[in-house]
Design a protein around this motif. Structure first.
Motif: not given
Length: 70
Positions: A9-23
């Motif tokens: 039931g989890t998504s195949w894709f990462a949360d882009k907003a989280t990745i953008q904050r980390i970068v």
């Protein structure tokens, strides 16, 4: 519509907003300021201004050779 979730039931894709904050945080720590007007042409001009010839760079030679293949 295709179901884009794992069987659990989890998504195949990462949360882009989280990745953008980390970068963004990493860029800030490194003092890196992205240039929104940057282009490949500007990068090539900067490289040539430094006296670096793409044909002398082993990595660029591979890229140039690959472009010439048809």
């Amino acid at each position: 519509m295709t179901d884009l979730r794992h069987p659990d039931g989890t998504s195949w894709f990462a949360d882009k907003a989280t990745i953008q904050r980390i970068v963004a945080a990493q860029n800030e720590r490194m003092g890196f300021i992205p240039d929104p007007t940057a282009t490949a042409e500007k990068a090539q001009e900067m490289i040539l201004a430094l006296g670096i010839r793409p044909q002398d760079n082993i990595f660029s030679c591979g890229i140039i050779a690959a472009r010439d293949e048809e």
